[in-house]
Design an enzyme around this catalytic site. Structure first.
Site, PDB file in Angstrom:
ATOM      1  N   GLU A 205       0.810  -1.218   0.000  1.00 34.03           N
ATOM      2  CA  GLU A 205       0.000   0.000   0.000  1.00 34.03           C
ATOM      3  C   GLU A 205       0.845   1.271   0.000  1.00 34.03           C
ATOM      4  O   GLU A 205       0.354   2.362   0.274  1.00 34.03           O
ATOM      5  CB  GLU A 205      -0.963  -0.018   1.187  1.00 34.03           C
ATOM      6  CG  GLU A 205      -1.918  -1.202   1.094  1.00 34.03           C
ATOM      7  CD  GLU A 205      -2.939  -1.255   2.216  1.00 34.03           C
ATOM      8  OE1 GLU A 205      -2.937  -0.345   3.069  1.00 34.03           O
ATOM      9  OE2 GLU A 205      -3.734  -2.202   2.226  1.00 34.03           O
ATOM     10  N   LYS A 335     -15.714  -1.369   1.627  1.00 32.78           N
ATOM     11  CA  LYS A 335     -14.907  -1.932   0.546  1.00 32.78           C
ATOM     12  C   LYS A 335     -15.855  -2.551  -0.474  1.00 32.78           C
ATOM     13  O   LYS A 335     -16.568  -3.511  -0.170  1.00 32.78           O
ATOM     14  CB  LYS A 335     -13.955  -2.998   1.085  1.00 32.78           C
ATOM     15  CG  LYS A 335     -12.853  -2.449   1.985  1.00 32.78           C
ATOM     16  CD  LYS A 335     -12.032  -3.567   2.587  1.00 32.78           C
ATOM     17  CE  LYS A 335     -10.814  -3.045   3.337  1.00 32.78           C
ATOM     18  NZ  LYS A 335     -10.117  -4.125   4.061  1.00 32.78           N
TER      19      LYS A 335
END
Length: 428
Positions: A205, A335
């Site tokens: 990330e 999400k």
């Protein structure tokens, strides 16, 4: 003219080099739009199913040709001739055709790719920005970024048990200025780590994964970097944690920093952390199945910090409803691929909103150049976004899209800063 005339699926790569699904929707007007779905490393038990081929001779079993074939045959047959602007119907048709609770028949990756591609095509057809099409005239709130700058847990090969240590810049009065504060702190953190002899390689990330051993060390590094970058911790920039504690929960105990802790021990730990550091948000502080512990955690800290359910809720409106009923957590991580359609995602966000829970729009660790979640954050006025650090194009792409949206909105753009957390202790 918004009639769907073709749906095409293809296998592409995500930011980890693993196969994922892209879908393209073609409308009668000639509009063509695509969407790529992401993939997670640490996944909740109740997530919708990502269909993988399991053929070890291709991509080590991670191919998605079955999901792609489902798009090119079953889903295309189902949706060709339908009106793209009826998103609820489009998604319902796919859910019904799949016929399973977790979308394991057609694959959540196939269904979601089509769901998002259809929405994007319709926005283009209507000559509207995606955030405006999804959110209407009231879509104008730019999100506070929760930037994952130190990685641990399933995202790193170090000894840190917590998965993410994030900086939360709330200063500057605009998204662009807050982002600048976050980016500057990220670069200062790099030099701080280098000075102390730690690796500054970045993880999935875009955050650093230094060989730190204890949570306290990571938090101290963040405090030092914020200060050295010229910002005030707890005023300009806060800290957020993703414990991802289901990953170190076994047989009713938490195996944290080589100790066996109970839920109550973990709650005491969080109280100490919140008392010492400017932590504004704790995600998955307890395991997804430890509901009794979650009740106690919410009672202890729910009016002081944001307690976010990710693995706990898996963006599932049914589970969120149950959590709200039991006074568990006070925030929902959103999400798209945990639930598998745009409609159900919007339902989850709405359920959070009407029950006074905050909603944070989130990426996954396996991302792509697709920026749908940036538009979704503004469309829903969510006020917060998690989309990684200030490096790697798959993360920065979302930030750049938000910069464009803020510019386009001009003086109508709202950046709430600290007010995005107004229900907690940092109320102005």
């Amino acid at each position: 003219m918004s009639t769907i005339i073709d749906i095409i699926g293809r296998e592409v790569l995500d930011s980890r080099g693993n196969p994922t699904v892209e879908a393209t929707a073609v409308l009668e007007s000639g509009v063509v739009a695509s969407a790529i779905v992401p993939s997670g490393a640490s996944t909740g038990a109740n997530e919708a199913l990502e269909l993988r081929d399991g053929d070890k001779k291709r991509f080590l079993g991670k191919g998605v040709l079955k999901a792609v074939e489902n798009i090119n045959t079953k889903i295309a047959d189902l949706l060709i001739g339908e009106e793209s602007e009826d998103q609820v119907r489009i998604d319902r048709l796919m859910i019904e055709a799949d016929g399973t609770e977790n979308k394991s028949n057609l694959g959540a990756n196939a269904i979601l790719a089509v769901s998002l591609a259809v929405a994007r095509a319709t926005a283009i057809e209507k000559e509207m920005p995606l955030y405006r099409y999804l959110g209407g005239v009231n879509a104008k709130v730019l999100p506070v970024p929760l930037m994952n700058v130190i990685n641990g847990g399933a995202h790193a090969d170090n000894e840190l048990d917590f998965q993410e240590f994030m900086i939360v810049p709330v200063c500057g009065g605009s998204f662009k200025e807050a982002l600048r504060a976050g980016v500057e702190t990220f670069h200062v953190l790099k030099s701080v780590l280098k000075e102390k002899g730690y690796s500054t390689n970045v993880g999935d990330e875009g955050g650093f994964a230094p060989a730190l051993r204890e949570t306290k060390e990571a938090l101290d590094m963040l405090m030092l970097a914020i200060d050295k970058a010229g910002y005030t911790p707890g005023e300009d920039i806060f800290i957020a944690l993703d414990a991802a504690s289901s990953e170190f929960y076994k047989d009713g105990k938490y195996l944290f920093e080589k100790r066996e802790l109970t839920s109550d021990d973990m709650i005491i730990l969080y109280e100490e952390i919140v008392g010492t550091y400017p932590v504004i948000s704790i995600e998955d502080g307890l395991a997804e199945n430890d509901w009794e512990g979650w009740k106690n955690l919410t009672q202890a800290l729910g009016n002081k910090v944001q307690l976010v359910g990710d693995d706990l809720f898996t963006t599932n409106p049914k589970i969120i409803k149950e959590g709200i009923k039991n006074n568990i957590a006070n925030s929902v991580l959103i999400k798209l691929n945990q639930i598998g359609t745009l409609t159900e995602t919007l339902d989850a966000i709405e359920m959070a909103r009407i029950n006074n829970y905050t909603a944070i729009i989130s990426h996954r660790s396996g991302e792509s150049e697709d920026t749908f979640i940036a538009d979704l954050a503004v469309a829903t006025n969510a006020g917060q976004i998690k989309t990684g650090s200030a490096s790697r194009t798959d993360r920065v792409a979302k930030y750049n899209q938000l910069i464009r949206i803020e510019e386009e909105l001009g003086e109508n753009a709202i950046f709430k800063g600290k007010q995005a957390f107004k229900k907690f202790q940092f109320e102005e």
